[in-house]
Design an enzyme around this catalytic site. Sequence first.
Site, PDB file in Angstrom:
ATOM      1  N   GLY A 216      46.623   2.382  14.859  1.00 20.82           N
ATOM      2  CA  GLY A 216      45.222   2.280  16.692  1.00 20.82           C
ATOM      3  C   GLY A 216      44.316   3.283  16.330  1.00 20.82           C
ATOM      4  N   GLU A 238      47.170   3.873  10.089  1.00 23.87           N
ATOM      5  CA  GLU A 238      46.923   2.335  10.040  1.00 23.87           C
ATOM      6  C   GLU A 238      45.168   2.723  11.022  1.00 23.87           C
ATOM      7  OE1 GLU A 238      44.391   0.088  10.775  1.00 23.87           O
ATOM      8  OE2 GLU A 238      45.694  -1.571  11.362  1.00 23.87           O
ATOM      9  N   LEU A 239      44.688   2.879  10.560  1.00 30.16           N
ATOM     10  CA  LEU A 239      43.172   3.173  12.055  1.00 30.16           C
ATOM     11  C   LEU A 239      42.118   2.027  12.174  1.00 30.16           C
ATOM     12  CD1 LEU A 239      43.464   7.030  11.710  1.00 30.16           C
ATOM     13  CD2 LEU A 239      44.785   5.973  12.580  1.00 30.16           C
ATOM     14  N   CYS A 272      42.505  -5.946  13.382  1.00 32.43           N
ATOM     15  CA  CYS A 272      41.697  -4.945  12.638  1.00 32.43           C
ATOM     16  C   CYS A 272      41.279  -4.784  10.917  1.00 32.43           C
ATOM     17  CB  CYS A 272      42.968  -3.727  11.916  1.00 32.43           C
ATOM     18  SG  CYS A 272      44.476  -4.217  10.869  1.00 32.43           S
TER      19      CYS A 272
END
Length: 469
Positions: A216, A238-239, A272
């Site tokens: 996120g 996991e950004l 992403c």
Amino acid sequence: MPTRQPVHGPGAHGRRFAVLDPATGEVFDDAPDQRPDELDAAVDRAHEAWRGWRADRAARAGAILAAADAVEAAGAELAPLLTREQGKPLAESYAEIARTAARLRYFAELDPGSRPITDGRPVRSEIRWRSLGPVAAIVPWNFPLQLASAKFAPALAAGNTVVLKPSPFTPLATRLLGSVLATALPEGVLTIVTGREPLGARLASHPGIRHVTFTGSIPTGRAVAEGAAASLSRVTLELGGNDAAVLLDDVDVEGIADRLFWAAFRNCGQVCMAVKRVYAPARLYPQVVEALAQRAKSVVVGAGLDPDSRLGPVNNAPQLARVERYTSQALADGARAVTGGHRLDRPGYFFAPTILAHVPPGSPVVTEEQFGPVLPVLPYGSLDEAIEAANGTGFGLGASVWGTDLDRAEAVADRLECGTAWINHHAELSLAQPFAGIKESGVGVAGGPWGLYGNLRPFVVHRPEEARP
């Protein structure tokens, strides 16, 4: 509508929240808004199930392979529901389900084994691997099933149990997936909980959780890490990313234009590791802008259940507002929308595929993650300037280099500050490779054997070579 009963039912208290179809902006179903005591019960079940699940690797592998078969068989149920709540074209939903099944099979076959330590002492030492316990998996709305499986497949294969919380924007296909998996997995091994905040924060900080894996935003990732710190749980974060594509001066613009366009616009740009900014040499800049704009103008945008649609809507109203805000700011800063630049005049959360030219490099659409169907294209004078710009954000997930001379392209890729660099393609991942970002793009590693070991802890046994008197 799902035809199976969701895992563990709708919640005894009956509190629910609405789920909207992003192609219409209207409510089409609802999901349980679960309470803290229900979350506690889910974690307790996970802890109880862990005792048996961790004990027999062969039985685990068999159950996970059966789960993969069940997911594959349920594709016709899962895909339309996933498209209805997420918005992506139906073909992409089927691809997401296939990837979910493939990931289960991949991790079912991985065996961490044991390894001897040879250090010259008359002691036989061996590293073995043990599971951690209940794992919390918190998943966003862009790839609900695929990202869920990226978390639960290695965790389950390692002998852990999982409590999975999907985004409140996309809970339904995940609940149905849980019901499908429950036909192959023992009770309590994988539990789905749904609800609005603070449910996710409670899960991340729950004292019964031993590993928190989250995908996120950076601010939420920081909050997750702070919550997990209370019980010293392991975290994998996991950004997101702001991936740059650097085009070299020998690039075949028409030859790469389709691949470059879809590397940026697949899933309506809600990826992403999508290309989110393009750096083109000044000599080729007009040609690059035009090639991308032609594709943006011609792509069919519509509801994901329409077989002619190639791009669906943005998933939700807050994200659409973010895309609109970043685009409007870029235009106010002096950028030009070669095509698009506005919301489409129709129901739902549709934004016109947008190519932005002459964007000031400090505009938020360049420096931040826009996460939508908007792509800024920036010219550069020298290659050093392009590399510095590509590396000049707080993100470090992925990047790509595009050109004819592959050795030169690889040398440029080696200078990029990111976890994965591609040459002449982008955002393609093997199940066997590690996936990790640097800087603010994340902590920890997913994918491949590294993803499995991230869900294990080493356990060392020492014994003498000979019995001592």
